[in-house]
Design an enzyme around this catalytic site. Structure first.
Site, short mmCIF file in Angstrom:
data_model
loop_
_atom_site.label_atom_id
_atom_site.label_comp_id
_atom_site.label_asym_id
_atom_site.label_seq_id
_atom_site.Cartn_x
_atom_site.Cartn_y
_atom_site.Cartn_z
N LYS A 81 22.76 -56.21 32.01
CA LYS A 81 23.78 -55.21 31.69
C LYS A 81 24.21 -54.56 32.99
O LYS A 81 23.43 -54.52 33.96
CB LYS A 81 23.18 -54.14 30.76
CG LYS A 81 24.19 -53.35 30.00
CD LYS A 81 24.58 -54.00 28.69
CE LYS A 81 25.67 -53.24 27.98
NZ LYS A 81 26.03 -53.84 26.69
N GLY A 183 32.02 -43.41 14.31
CA GLY A 183 32.72 -44.16 15.35
C GLY A 183 33.67 -45.16 14.73
O GLY A 183 33.25 -46.08 14.01
N GLY A 185 36.07 -46.99 16.51
CA GLY A 185 36.71 -47.74 17.59
C GLY A 185 36.78 -49.21 17.24
O GLY A 185 36.93 -49.59 16.06
N VAL A 187 34.54 -51.60 17.09
CA VAL A 187 33.54 -52.12 16.15
C VAL A 187 33.60 -51.37 14.81
O VAL A 187 33.76 -51.99 13.75
CB VAL A 187 32.12 -52.01 16.76
CG1 VAL A 187 31.07 -52.39 15.74
CG2 VAL A 187 32.01 -52.91 17.99
P1 NAD Z 1 34.88 -48.09 21.30
O1 NAD Z 1 34.99 -47.30 22.55
O2 NAD Z 1 36.01 -48.98 20.90
O3 NAD Z 1 34.63 -47.12 20.06
C1 NAD Z 1 33.67 -46.11 20.06
C2 NAD Z 1 34.23 -45.00 19.18
O4 NAD Z 1 33.19 -44.04 18.97
C3 NAD Z 1 35.40 -44.25 19.81
O5 NAD Z 1 36.45 -44.18 18.87
C4 NAD Z 1 34.82 -42.88 20.14
O6 NAD Z 1 35.78 -41.86 20.07
C5 NAD Z 1 33.77 -42.74 19.07
N1 NAD Z 1 32.69 -41.79 19.32
C6 NAD Z 1 32.04 -41.54 20.49
N2 NAD Z 1 31.09 -40.60 20.30
C7 NAD Z 1 31.14 -40.25 18.99
C8 NAD Z 1 30.41 -39.36 18.17
N3 NAD Z 1 29.44 -38.61 18.68
N4 NAD Z 1 30.74 -39.26 16.85
C9 NAD Z 1 31.72 -40.03 16.33
N5 NAD Z 1 32.44 -40.90 17.06
C10 NAD Z 1 32.15 -41.02 18.37
O7 NAD Z 1 33.50 -48.89 21.43
P2 NAD Z 1 33.05 -50.14 20.54
O8 NAD Z 1 33.34 -51.39 21.28
O9 NAD Z 1 33.53 -49.97 19.16
O10 NAD Z 1 31.46 -49.95 20.58
C11 NAD Z 1 30.80 -49.02 19.76
C12 NAD Z 1 29.29 -49.20 19.89
O11 NAD Z 1 28.93 -50.52 19.55
C13 NAD Z 1 28.71 -48.97 21.30
O12 NAD Z 1 27.41 -48.43 21.19
C14 NAD Z 1 28.62 -50.35 21.88
O13 NAD Z 1 27.65 -50.45 22.89
C15 NAD Z 1 28.20 -51.10 20.64
N6 NAD Z 1 28.51 -52.52 20.69
C16 NAD Z 1 29.78 -52.94 20.87
C17 NAD Z 1 30.04 -54.30 20.89
C18 NAD Z 1 31.44 -54.84 21.02
O14 NAD Z 1 31.62 -56.03 20.80
N7 NAD Z 1 32.44 -54.03 21.32
C19 NAD Z 1 28.99 -55.22 20.73
C20 NAD Z 1 27.69 -54.74 20.52
C21 NAD Z 1 27.47 -53.39 20.50
#
Ligand code: NAD
Length: 354
Positions: A81, A183, A185, A187
């Site tokens: 990472k 969240g 976003g 995912v």
């Molecule tokens: P992203 O940035 O697209 O979305 C994250 C969302 O969470 C954002 O909309 C943000 O405003 C919101 N957020 C942040 N803090 C918050 C809180 N305290 N309460 C409510 N909402 C909050 O990121 P993503 O790609 O969707 O990833 C989300 C999580 O999944 C992360 O932990 C990431 O490490 C994990 N993840 C992502 C992937 C991937 O393929 N993108 C794969 C495995 C794990």
């Protein structure tokens, strides 16, 4: 083994490298936890850490998580990472990404990077101008694997939630099942859309309130304030924002029989898995349920490296194996009384030769 270095999250990582590039202002840490199964694969996070020690903690824990995730997903990759320490203005420049690409390239293929929080597909394209050890790049055609991993991660979580509902609640469908999503976003938003298609009842929450509201309007869902979503009375709490939310206080607030979501490192500390089990809450180990994205970008990367092409159906087939792995973990946990996260860790450690 760890006596020379007292970082509590150090777990015999093979390499931990601090990268600083004065001209671009890049400061990053790259951690390779294990290359036992292949090159260390895992995304790059771009984040402003109030204390740089938090960045070190994040990268050590996230890279170990990637070793476990890749092993449990059956991929020929180790775990790594990177975190880029953003300034408080979160400014990201092409020069920074170029310097980061050079740092990845200098590792000669021991580390293969991809997107994570704060890093999008366009950023990975920029990094790929400097090094070939990049996945999650745009792909040609709808039927090719790879590209933005978010939708594939969401797909795996959707399958995993359905498996959890079957295991814990004895239901074959999520129609009418109440899922609270933290969240919305890449995912969390994807998970919400897939569940909505099946008629699940959704409560959505995001610190970006407009984002949660817009999705709730689209899907006919409710919203909850960020500080209230963990106490929503529901069937499934699905964390899809940042990690370490399952701490003493967070677990005490939960009013759901299932925790299943995509955020990495959901358990604040190792004993929090036991605490969930003691409360009778079924936990889907994060790195098992959220492997969809890494499955997709890894197959994309391997195909590009080997000069072949990878069909999206192969990705879907592998993602569809996630529920079976979760079932195996939960069955073992049910019979042994060992918490699900510990069962998963033991399986993963065996696979990476530890
Ligand atoms: P992203 O940035 O697209 O979305 C994250 C969302 O969470 C954002 O909309 C943000 O405003 C919101 N957020 C942040 N803090 C918050 C809180 N305290 N309460 C409510 N909402 C909050 O990121 P993503 O790609 O969707 O990833 C989300 C999580 O999944 C992360 O932990 C990431 O490490 C994990 N993840 C992502 C992937 C991937 O393929 N993108 C794969 C495995 C794990």
């Amino acid at each position: 083994m760890t006596a020379f270095w007292t970082e509590p999250d150090y777990d015999e990582h093979e390499l931990v490298q601090l990268v600083h590039d004065r001209p671009s202002g890049l400061t990053a840490i790259i951690a390779l936890h294990s290359t036992h199964l292949g090159p260390a694969a895992g995304g790059t996070r771009f984040w402003h850490y109030a204390d740089p020690k938090d960045a070190m903690r994040d990268v050590l824990r996230l890279s170990r998580g990637m070793s476990y995730k890749n092993a449990m997903a059956g991929l020929p990759m180790g775990g790594g990472k990177a975190v880029i320490l953003a300034g408080s203005d979160k400014a990201k420049t092409p020069q920074m990404l170029a310097a980061f690409g050079d740092a990845v390239g200098a590792l000669g293929g021991r580390y293969v990077t991809a997107e994570d929080v704060g890093i999008g597909e366009a950023d990975m394209v920029a990094v790929s101008q400097r090094t070939e050890y990049v996945s999650g790049l745009p792909v040609a055609g709808e039927d090719a694997a790879g590209g933005d991993p978010g939708p594939f991660t969401a797909m795996g979580i959707y399958h995993g939630i359905k498996a959890a509902v079957r295991h814990k609640l004895g239901k074959d469908s999520v129609a009418g099942v109440h899922v609270a999503i933290q969240g919305t976003g890449s995912v969390g938003g994807g998970v919400a859309r897939l569940l909505a298609k099946d008629g699940a009842k959704l409560t959505l929450s995001d610190i970006n309130g407009d984002r949660a509201e817009a999705l709730a309007d689209e899907l006919g869902a409710q919203t909850a304030a960020p500080d209230a979503v963990m106490s929503v009375s529901c069937d499934v709490f699905s964390p899809n924002a940042l990690g370490a939310i399952l701490d003493d206080e967070g677990i005490a607030r939960l009013d759901a029989p299932i925790v299943a979501g995509g955020a990495n490192n959901q358990l604040a500390r190792a004993h929090h898995g036991k605490l969930l089990a003691e409360r009778g809450i079924l936990y889907a180990p994060d790195y098992v349920i959220n492997a969809g994205g890494i499955i997709s970008v890894t197959l994309e990367y391997l195909a590009r490296r080997d000069g072949t092409s990878c069909d999206i159906n192969e990705v879907r087939k592998r993602i569809a194996l996630i529920p079976g792995r979760l079932e195996e973990i939960w069955r073992e946990s049910d019979t042994s009384g060992v918490p699900a996260d510990v069962v998963a860790d033991r399986m993963a450690q065996k696979l990476i030769g530890r």
